[in-house]
Structure formats: structure tokens, C-alpha cells
Design a protein around this motif. Sequence first.
Motif, PDB file in Angstrom:
ATOM      1  N   GLU A 233       0.491  -1.444  -0.191  1.00 13.28           N
ATOM      2  CA  GLU A 233       0.435   0.220  -0.091  1.00 13.28           C
ATOM      3  C   GLU A 233       0.683   0.946   0.220  1.00 13.28           C
ATOM      4  O   GLU A 233       2.103   1.087   0.602  1.00 13.28           O
ATOM      5  N   ARG A 293      -7.492   7.678  -8.842  1.00 15.09           N
ATOM      6  CA  ARG A 293      -8.765   7.473  -8.059  1.00 15.09           C
ATOM      7  C   ARG A 293      -9.467   8.819  -7.246  1.00 15.09           C
ATOM      8  O   ARG A 293     -10.871   7.932  -6.806  1.00 15.09           O
ATOM      9  N   TRP A 300     -15.865   3.701  -5.644  1.00  9.44           N
ATOM     10  CA  TRP A 300     -14.618   3.443  -4.603  1.00  9.44           C
ATOM     11  C   TRP A 300     -14.833   1.691  -3.494  1.00  9.44           C
ATOM     12  O   TRP A 300     -15.490   1.966  -3.018  1.00  9.44           O
ATOM     13  N   GLU A 301     -14.375   0.482  -3.841  1.00 10.21           N
ATOM     14  CA  GLU A 301     -14.172  -0.316  -2.536  1.00 10.21           C
ATOM     15  C   GLU A 301     -13.142  -0.741  -2.340  1.00 10.21           C
ATOM     16  O   GLU A 301     -13.110  -2.188  -1.499  1.00 10.21           O
ATOM     17  N   GLY A 302     -12.352  -0.194  -2.288  1.00 12.06           N
ATOM     18  CA  GLY A 302     -11.234  -0.465  -1.647  1.00 12.06           C
ATOM     19  C   GLY A 302     -10.911  -0.009   0.024  1.00 12.06           C
ATOM     20  O   GLY A 302     -10.188  -0.395   1.175  1.00 12.06           O
ATOM     21  N   HIS A 305      -7.784   1.193   2.536  1.00  6.46           N
ATOM     22  CA  HIS A 305      -6.462   0.612   1.397  1.00  6.46           C
ATOM     23  C   HIS A 305      -6.596   0.582   0.945  1.00  6.46           C
ATOM     24  O   HIS A 305      -7.460   1.244   0.276  1.00  6.46           O
ATOM     25  N   GLU A 306      -5.123   1.175   0.301  1.00 10.75           N
ATOM     26  CA  GLU A 306      -4.915   2.176  -0.969  1.00 10.75           C
ATOM     27  C   GLU A 306      -3.714   1.000  -2.138  1.00 10.75           C
ATOM     28  O   GLU A 306      -2.464   1.863  -1.437  1.00 10.75           O
ATOM     29  N   SER A 310      -3.925  -2.422  -7.657  1.00  7.35           N
ATOM     30  CA  SER A 310      -5.203  -2.436  -8.076  1.00  7.35           C
ATOM     31  C   SER A 310      -6.604  -2.908  -9.149  1.00  7.35           C
ATOM     32  O   SER A 310      -5.564  -1.692  -9.917  1.00  7.35           O
ATOM     33  N   GLY A 314     -10.476  -0.236  -6.182  1.00 11.01           N
ATOM     34  CA  GLY A 314      -9.490  -0.247  -5.382  1.00 11.01           C
ATOM     35  C   GLY A 314      -9.807  -1.592  -4.437  1.00 11.01           C
ATOM     36  O   GLY A 314      -8.422  -1.909  -3.700  1.00 11.01           O
ATOM     37  N   LYS A 315      -9.994  -2.543  -5.482  1.00 14.06           N
ATOM     38  CA  LYS A 315      -9.781  -4.028  -4.708  1.00 14.06           C
ATOM     39  C   LYS A 315      -8.602  -4.712  -4.580  1.00 14.06           C
ATOM     40  O   LYS A 315      -8.007  -4.109  -5.913  1.00 14.06           O
ATOM     41  N   PRO A 316      -7.709  -5.041  -4.360  1.00 14.66           N
ATOM     42  CA  PRO A 316      -6.208  -5.088  -5.480  1.00 14.66           C
ATOM     43  C   PRO A 316      -6.168  -6.613  -6.211  1.00 14.66           C
ATOM     44  O   PRO A 316      -7.223  -7.474  -5.690  1.00 14.66           O
TER      45      PRO A 316
END
Length: 402
Positions: A233, A293, A300-302, A305-306, A310, A314-316
Motif C-alpha cells: 500500500e 482515484r 471506490w470499494e477499497g 486500503h490504498e 489494484s 480499489g480492490k487489490p
Amino acid sequence: MGSIQKRGTNSWRLIVELGYDAKGKRVQKKKTIRVDDPALLRAPKRLENYLDTELRKFQLEVEAGTYVRLEKMTFEAFVEQWISKFVDVDLEVKTRDNYLYHTKRRILPYFGHMHLDQIKTMHINDYMEYLRSPAARNDGKKDKPLGSATLVYNYRVLRSIFTKAVDWRVLKDNPMAGVSKPKEDDVKEMEVYDEREIAALFQALEDEPTHLRVLIMLAVTTGLRRGELAGLEWKHIDLERGILEVKTTIPKLSNGEPVIKGPKNKKSARKIALSPSVIKELETFRSEWRKERLQIEDKWEGGQHEFLFSALNGKPHDPQRLTKRWIEFHRKHGLKPIRLHDLRHTSVSWLIFKKVHSEAIAKRVGHSNTKMMEIYGHIFESVDREAASTFEDIVIPFRKKA
């Protein structure tokens, strides 16, 4: 209510009363235990306390419905206990999945119907021999036997199962004691890029997207593992100080969600210095990442977390996706086909080639020094030979005088 009956010199029967059935017949559960500790046998009070404790444990098992008479327990029934009490509790996600895969794919179909106490060393040796035949394959490829790595993993899983059976006093003797570990004679050796190939790699990266450049540059210059790259991250990177911290790893995705874990061990949690060129690439990538971003907004669904690598939401990325990107890249540019993990080996090999101290290398990649010597010993040997040759400046003049 329970009772204890002496059966022999050092054996007792535990009896748990369960009342009467519909026909008025007395219902009992019985279990015979042995005491082989001489010190315990010589101390009547301690022995009495021990037997009372065993009776209470037996009574709880019966009342909870978990007690199965050992002579009636099948291998499959014990494996269920092994999975719920050990595999699902103590093992890392990736190891757990591998254990379950081999257990359900081959071990249970072969041994599942047998009673646990009937499985002897001979049966396990027969099974290991069966694995060496093409008939053991269940993927349709009947032209060649299973690889030695598969045999070793099956051996490891069976050893775990029967060791727990002994530890939990389900079995007295371990049938794995007479089974030899298979030799891993067909394991693919590590491959690395040499100086020329590394130059070709970085030249090929020049026209690639920033995120791909950063992924591969980090793999080569920091020696991060794939899961560590996936779990990286922005908060783990201090661009002003030029430091990257390895704090999380993502070994896999489960149902689309990342399995985020801490480092593999204490040495895996480490700080790694970044070179100026890598810092510059990261600054460019961070600027691009932040613009994307801002465009996402409510999609955004992270969460908090950044992740560097991804999806747009935003999900890895799944670690498998990172491997896929690497394969696509090296095929596109006609580079030598090596694994993504071999870029980690390339990183270490380059540092050895540049004569960086072994302890500094080990700290950088999260190895113990001894472990690293096991893996890269052949490279260190060549460096050591070169170091020995430096003494020629001293020895040759001396020999001429003699």
C-alpha cells in the motif's frame, strides 16, 4: 455418572452411564486406557487423580457426541477431526488450501474407507509407490507419472495426519515412522537473468505503462515476494526517505475478497531502501494513481486500503493476475521465460554479483543468513573463489623468492 474398572496390570476401563433404552436395557459407553508411566503407577494418589481426569474427559466427549470408538473410527472420520482442529486453526491460508487439495484429491479416495488403526506402514508405502505410477494422475495425462513435488506434499500431509493421531492418543504408534520421504529429483531449479538479460528487461520496460514498470522494477530491485507486492500500500512507502516497508501480504483472494495477512515471519517484516530511479518511477505512478482515484468517487470499494496494484474500484489484484501480467510482458518482448518469483532470485543474485555483504542481502529480502546460503550457495561459492584469487598478489611474489 461414570466408573473405573481395573482390567490388567496397567490398564483400566472407563465407563460412562447413559441410563436405559426403550426396552429397559442399560446403556453404557466404555473405553480402555493404558498407563505406561512407571512414576505414575508407583504413586496411587496421582494415579487416581489421573484416572478421574481421563474419566471426566471421556464423559464430556460422550455427552458432546464426539466420542468414537477407535476400533470403529475410519480414516475419513479422523481426517475430519484433523481438519477442524488443526488444519483450519493452525495453518496459513495457502498451506491450508494445499493440505486440503491433496487430502481430498488423492489421500481420502485411497484410505478413506479403512479403519484408522488398520493402516500400517506397508499400506502407506504401497500408496507412495502408487503415486509414482501414471495411474495416479486424475488430470487425463496418463503418459507420465506425477512430479516428485506432489509425492513430497502427499508424504507431508500423511505425516501430519498420523502425527496428530499419535499426539491426540488416537494411535499408539505412527505408521509413517518407516516411510521414507520421496526425493525431489525433478524440481525446477531457479532461473535468473544475467547482466545482459537484466539490461534487456529494463529496456523493454521503457514503453510499458507506469504500473507495469513499477511492478517489475520493484520485483527486481527489492526482491519482494508476489504476495508482498500484491499487499503493498502507499502508506508503506516513504518517498522522501526512500524507504519501503513490508507490512502485509496477500497470498490469495477468497470469494473475490483479499486475504490480508501480516508478514510471513519476523524477518519478512522489514524496511527496504529504494534506489533514486525507483523513487522517481514511484512518484510518477503515485500521481497517476491519485488522479484515477479521484475519478472513481463513490465507486471506490477499497475502504481504507490504498493498494498500489489494484483494480479501478480499489480492490487489490489477485496475486495470480500479477503473474499473468509478467508472463504477458516477457512473451511480448521475447525475454527468457522465467517465473515472477525468479525476479526475486535475480535480485539476490545481482546483489551477490555486486559483492554486497550477505547479511545485508538477507535482511533486505527477509531471509535468515543460513537459509539464504542454502538457496544461493552455488553463487556464493563463485564469489568466494574470486575472493580467494585476490591473495595471488601476495602468494606469487613469495613463491618466486622461494
